[in-house]
Motif scaffolding. Structure first.
Motif, PDB file in Angstrom:
ATOM      1  N   ILE A 168       5.480   0.676 -33.695  1.00  0.00           N
ATOM      2  CA  ILE A 168       4.151   0.091 -33.904  1.00  0.00           C
ATOM      3  C   ILE A 168       4.126  -0.674 -35.216  1.00  0.00           C
ATOM      4  CG2 ILE A 168       1.718   0.633 -34.305  1.00  0.00           C
ATOM      5  CD1 ILE A 168       2.085   3.020 -32.411  1.00  0.00           C
ATOM      6  N   LYS A 169       4.675  -0.063 -36.269  1.00  0.00           N
ATOM      7  CA  LYS A 169       4.713  -0.730 -37.574  1.00  0.00           C
ATOM      8  C   LYS A 169       5.498  -2.043 -37.495  1.00  0.00           C
ATOM      9  CE  LYS A 169       5.186   1.653 -41.386  1.00  0.00           C
ATOM     10  NZ  LYS A 169       5.729   2.462 -42.523  1.00  0.00           N
ATOM     11  N   ASP A 170       6.648  -2.002 -36.836  1.00  0.00           N
ATOM     12  CA  ASP A 170       7.467  -3.218 -36.705  1.00  0.00           C
ATOM     13  C   ASP A 170       6.746  -4.274 -35.880  1.00  0.00           C
ATOM     14  OD1 ASP A 170       9.413  -1.937 -38.155  1.00  0.00           O
ATOM     15  OD2 ASP A 170      10.647  -1.406 -36.417  1.00  0.00           O
ATOM     16  N   GLY A 171       6.011  -3.831 -34.850  1.00  0.00           N
ATOM     17  CA  GLY A 171       5.280  -4.776 -34.012  1.00  0.00           C
ATOM     18  C   GLY A 171       4.187  -5.492 -34.782  1.00  0.00           C
ATOM     19  N   VAL A 172       3.454  -4.753 -35.614  1.00  0.00           N
ATOM     20  CA  VAL A 172       2.404  -5.377 -36.420  1.00  0.00           C
ATOM     21  C   VAL A 172       3.019  -6.383 -37.397  1.00  0.00           C
ATOM     22  CG1 VAL A 172       0.613  -4.950 -38.139  1.00  0.00           C
ATOM     23  CG2 VAL A 172       0.866  -3.392 -36.208  1.00  0.00           C
ATOM     24  N   ALA A 173       4.168  -6.055 -37.942  1.00  0.00           N
ATOM     25  CA  ALA A 173       4.818  -6.929 -38.925  1.00  0.00           C
ATOM     26  C   ALA A 173       5.261  -8.260 -38.325  1.00  0.00           C
ATOM     27  CB  ALA A 173       6.020  -6.209 -39.535  1.00  0.00           C
ATOM     28  N   THR A 174       5.441  -8.318 -37.015  1.00  0.00           N
ATOM     29  CA  THR A 174       5.906  -9.558 -36.379  1.00  0.00           C
ATOM     30  C   THR A 174       4.768 -10.491 -35.967  1.00  0.00           C
ATOM     31  OG1 THR A 174       5.945  -8.510 -34.184  1.00  0.00           O
ATOM     32  CG2 THR A 174       7.962  -8.391 -35.502  1.00  0.00           C
ATOM     33  N   GLU A 176       2.214 -13.292 -36.147  1.00  0.00           N
ATOM     34  CA  GLU A 176       2.270 -14.518 -36.944  1.00  0.00           C
ATOM     35  C   GLU A 176       1.049 -14.668 -37.841  1.00  0.00           C
ATOM     36  OE1 GLU A 176       2.832 -17.859 -34.437  1.00  0.00           O
ATOM     37  OE2 GLU A 176       4.810 -17.232 -33.723  1.00  0.00           O
ATOM     38  N   ASN A 177       1.265 -15.327 -38.954  1.00  0.00           N
ATOM     39  CA  ASN A 177       0.210 -15.739 -39.878  1.00  0.00           C
ATOM     40  C   ASN A 177      -0.562 -14.576 -40.501  1.00  0.00           C
ATOM     41  OD1 ASN A 177       0.770 -18.509 -39.322  1.00  0.00           O
ATOM     42  ND2 ASN A 177      -0.469 -18.355 -37.447  1.00  0.00           N
ATOM     43  N   ILE A 178       0.121 -13.459 -40.711  1.00  0.00           N
ATOM     44  CA  ILE A 178      -0.499 -12.376 -41.474  1.00  0.00           C
ATOM     45  C   ILE A 178       0.445 -11.955 -42.592  1.00  0.00           C
ATOM     46  CG2 ILE A 178      -1.807 -11.504 -39.491  1.00  0.00           C
ATOM     47  CD1 ILE A 178       0.112  -9.060 -39.524  1.00  0.00           C
ATOM     48  N   ASP A 179      -0.142 -11.506 -43.675  1.00  0.00           N
ATOM     49  CA  ASP A 179       0.612 -10.992 -44.817  1.00  0.00           C
ATOM     50  C   ASP A 179       0.612  -9.471 -44.690  1.00  0.00           C
ATOM     51  OD1 ASP A 179       1.626 -10.150 -47.210  1.00  0.00           O
ATOM     52  OD2 ASP A 179       0.345 -11.417 -48.459  1.00  0.00           O
ATOM     53  N   PHE A 180       1.708  -8.921 -44.204  1.00  0.00           N
ATOM     54  CA  PHE A 180       1.780  -7.490 -43.889  1.00  0.00           C
ATOM     55  C   PHE A 180       2.604  -6.747 -44.925  1.00  0.00           C
ATOM     56  CE2 PHE A 180       3.987  -3.891 -41.841  1.00  0.00           C
ATOM     57  CZ  PHE A 180       2.889  -3.142 -41.428  1.00  0.00           C
ATOM     58  N   SER A 181       2.070  -5.599 -45.391  1.00  0.00           N
ATOM     59  CA  SER A 181       2.803  -4.742 -46.328  1.00  0.00           C
ATOM     60  C   SER A 181       2.996  -3.372 -45.686  1.00  0.00           C
ATOM     61  CB  SER A 181       2.019  -4.574 -47.636  1.00  0.00           C
ATOM     62  OG  SER A 181       1.826  -5.811 -48.268  1.00  0.00           O
ATOM     63  N   PRO A 182       4.231  -2.908 -45.538  1.00  0.00           N
ATOM     64  CA  PRO A 182       4.442  -1.550 -45.022  1.00  0.00           C
ATOM     65  C   PRO A 182       3.981  -0.512 -46.030  1.00  0.00           C
ATOM     66  CG  PRO A 182       6.517  -2.492 -45.735  1.00  0.00           C
ATOM     67  CD  PRO A 182       5.495  -3.597 -45.839  1.00  0.00           C
ATOM     68  N   THR A 183       3.423   0.587 -45.549  1.00  0.00           N
ATOM     69  CA  THR A 183       2.992   1.692 -46.401  1.00  0.00           C
ATOM     70  C   THR A 183       3.476   2.992 -45.770  1.00  0.00           C
ATOM     71  OG1 THR A 183       0.881   2.079 -45.282  1.00  0.00           O
ATOM     72  CG2 THR A 183       0.906   0.386 -46.988  1.00  0.00           C
ATOM     73  N   ARG A 184       3.146   4.111 -46.405  1.00  0.00           N
ATOM     74  CA  ARG A 184       3.495   5.404 -45.826  1.00  0.00           C
ATOM     75  C   ARG A 184       2.684   5.680 -44.555  1.00  0.00           C
ATOM     76  NH1 ARG A 184       4.288   9.690 -50.874  1.00  0.00           N
ATOM     77  NH2 ARG A 184       6.027   8.590 -51.869  1.00  0.00           N
ATOM     78  N   GLU A 185       1.561   4.945 -44.425  1.00  0.00           N
ATOM     79  CA  GLU A 185       0.811   5.021 -43.180  1.00  0.00           C
ATOM     80  C   GLU A 185       1.424   3.983 -42.256  1.00  0.00           C
ATOM     81  OE1 GLU A 185      -3.131   4.434 -44.680  1.00  0.00           O
ATOM     82  OE2 GLU A 185      -3.306   6.509 -45.336  1.00  0.00           O
ATOM     83  N   LEU A 186       0.626   3.221 -41.516  1.00  0.00           N
ATOM     84  CA  LEU A 186       1.213   2.158 -40.700  1.00  0.00           C
ATOM     85  C   LEU A 186       1.429   0.887 -41.507  1.00  0.00           C
ATOM     86  CD1 LEU A 186      -0.583   2.583 -37.260  1.00  0.00           C
ATOM     87  CD2 LEU A 186       1.863   2.695 -37.703  1.00  0.00           C
ATOM     88  N   GLY A 187       0.482   0.572 -42.374  1.00  0.00           N
ATOM     89  CA  GLY A 187       0.664  -0.618 -43.191  1.00  0.00           C
ATOM     90  C   GLY A 187      -0.660  -1.204 -43.626  1.00  0.00           C
ATOM     91  N   ARG A 188      -0.597  -2.395 -44.221  1.00  0.00           N
ATOM     92  CA  ARG A 188      -1.794  -3.085 -44.696  1.00  0.00           C
ATOM     93  C   ARG A 188      -1.614  -4.582 -44.471  1.00  0.00           C
ATOM     94  NH1 ARG A 188      -1.539  -1.657 -49.595  1.00  0.00           N
ATOM     95  NH2 ARG A 188      -0.784  -3.631 -50.476  1.00  0.00           N
ATOM     96  N   VAL A 189      -2.648  -5.210 -43.932  1.00  0.00           N
ATOM     97  CA  VAL A 189      -2.678  -6.668 -43.793  1.00  0.00           C
ATOM     98  C   VAL A 189      -3.456  -7.228 -44.980  1.00  0.00           C
ATOM     99  CG1 VAL A 189      -3.376  -8.618 -42.358  1.00  0.00           C
ATOM    100  CG2 VAL A 189      -2.554  -6.508 -41.284  1.00  0.00           C
ATOM    101  N   ASN A 190      -2.835  -8.122 -45.736  1.00  0.00           N
ATOM    102  CA  ASN A 190      -3.405  -8.613 -46.986  1.00  0.00           C
ATOM    103  C   ASN A 190      -3.989 -10.015 -46.843  1.00  0.00           C
ATOM    104  OD1 ASN A 190      -2.242  -6.301 -48.475  1.00  0.00           O
ATOM    105  ND2 ASN A 190      -0.300  -7.311 -48.007  1.00  0.00           N
ATOM    106  N   LYS A 191      -4.848 -10.384 -47.778  1.00  0.00           N
ATOM    107  CA  LYS A 191      -5.360 -11.756 -47.927  1.00  0.00           C
ATOM    108  C   LYS A 191      -5.921 -12.301 -46.619  1.00  0.00           C
ATOM    109  CE  LYS A 191      -1.903 -12.621 -51.508  1.00  0.00           C
ATOM    110  NZ  LYS A 191      -0.756 -13.470 -51.953  1.00  0.00           N
ATOM    111  N   ARG A 201      -6.502  -1.952 -43.979  1.00  0.00           N
ATOM    112  CA  ARG A 201      -5.635  -0.781 -44.002  1.00  0.00           C
ATOM    113  C   ARG A 201      -5.455  -0.276 -42.565  1.00  0.00           C
ATOM    114  NH1 ARG A 201      -7.436   4.883 -46.926  1.00  0.00           N
ATOM    115  NH2 ARG A 201      -5.588   6.135 -46.411  1.00  0.00           N
ATOM    116  N   ILE A 202      -4.199  -0.091 -42.172  1.00  0.00           N
ATOM    117  CA  ILE A 202      -3.899   0.358 -40.818  1.00  0.00           C
ATOM    118  C   ILE A 202      -3.334   1.774 -40.903  1.00  0.00           C
ATOM    119  CG2 ILE A 202      -2.681  -0.151 -38.666  1.00  0.00           C
ATOM    120  CD1 ILE A 202      -2.308  -3.001 -39.712  1.00  0.00           C
ATOM    121  N   ARG A 203      -4.063   2.701 -40.325  1.00  0.00           N
ATOM    122  CA  ARG A 203      -3.707   4.108 -40.454  1.00  0.00           C
ATOM    123  C   ARG A 203      -3.653   4.774 -39.082  1.00  0.00           C
ATOM    124  NH1 ARG A 203      -7.265   8.723 -43.674  1.00  0.00           N
ATOM    125  NH2 ARG A 203      -5.709  10.400 -43.562  1.00  0.00           N
ATOM    126  N   GLY A 204      -2.625   5.554 -38.855  1.00  0.00           N
ATOM    127  CA  GLY A 204      -2.504   6.277 -37.600  1.00  0.00           C
ATOM    128  C   GLY A 204      -3.311   7.568 -37.629  1.00  0.00           C
TER     129      GLY A 204
END
Length: 288
Positions: A168-174, A176-191, A201-204
């Motif tokens: 899921i984390k890898d899928g969100v990172a792919t 387009e046109n988002i600034d994604f930061s991996p975290t200990r949760e699922l991650g964060r989309v920035n800006k 903030r994306i949290r499972g």
């Protein structure tokens, strides 16, 4: 003697203690029923149900536990040279367990990034079994039912959950046109907005069927009882426990205590069965 899952059973049966409200709320050792359940479980392993001297109680708990946790990081506790403990309270018998961002685990490893330094350094260890402790506390703040389940009967291998999480984390990172930061949760989309000061903030949230549902094919509570305890443990762990002979002797003199041979579906392969022990105990209305 080393504490394990059978230690808690013996102490609960011998003390017949199950009243959270009287024992914990009255003494102001808990600010909520969730805290009360956690303290009850700690006392069940440390055999400190009725210890009024807080210094003596703390010392005895320290002999049994190497670590007592917090609400933000797993585990809730670690028995010294023994399993870790995860404690969950549910307000209805069919409610699901909310594990938040921490997935189900059959084993706890010392390199888990969610652990605190206190847990990692509590003793010399690399891997621990886990005991899942689930308490059904009703609207009157009464502990109606308690389950102690060995994780090997309840959870699949850790990597099964971790693989789903990472996909899921890898899928969100792919995307387009988002600034994604991996975290200990699922991650964060920035800006996200034009001024670049908003993030997402994306949290499972892991949800698990509670043991009363999961193991309904091998367990039903005593309907007329005011309190029920059920414990499931693999037969080999039962027989290797330093406490099993004492528990068998206790069964002989306790009418409400029963130990039964059962088979439980393997969490990694339901076609395979695990030889297990079911330990049940209840307090009836007439003896409460």
């Amino acid at each position: 003697m080393k504490a394990d899952i059978l230690t808690a059973v013996i102490n609960i049966v011998e003390s017949r203690s199950y009243n959270l409200k009287d024992v914990y709320i009255r003494t102001n050792r808990a600010n909520s029923m969730g805290d009360a359940l956690e303290k009850y479980v700690v006392d069940s392993f440390a055999n400190t149900f009725f210890e009024k001297d807080e210094e003596v109680r703390s010392r005895q708990i320290g002999e049994i536990f190497s670590y007592i946790g917090n609400d933000s990081n797993p585990p809730d506790g670690m028995l010294r040279n023994g399993p870790a403990i995860e404690i969950k309270k549910i307000g209805s018998r069919n409610a699901k367990l909310q594990l938040n961002s921490s997935s189900p685990k059959v084993k706890l490893y010392s390199d888990d990034p969610r652990l605190t330094k206190g847990a990692i350094n509590a003793e010399k260890w690399t891997v621990k079994d886990i005991i899942y402790v689930i308490g059904f506390v009703d609207k009157n703040n009464t502990l109606k039912e308690l389950a102690l389940i060995d994780s090997s009967l309840y959870c699949a291998e850790n990597n099964l959950y971790e693989d789903v999480f990472n996909k899921i984390k890898d899928g969100v990172a792919t995307i387009e046109n988002i600034d994604f930061s991996p975290t200990r949760e699922l991650g964060r989309v920035n800006k996200i907005d034009p001024l670049e000061f908003t993030s997402l903030r994306i949290r499972g949230m892991w949800l698990v069927d509670n043991p009363f549902d999961t193991f309904s094919y091998v367990y039903e509570p005593e309907k007329e009882a005011v309190f029920n305890l059920v414990v499931l443990v693999p037969s080999d762990k039962f027989k290797s426990s330093p406490n099993y002979k004492r528990l068998l002797e206790l069964e002989k003199i306790t009418e409400e205590l029963e130990i039964v041979d059962i088979v439980v579906k393997d969490p990694d392969n339901p076609a395979k069965l695990i030889n297990s022990k079911k330990i049940v105990f209840y307090v009836s209305k007439t003896t409460a």
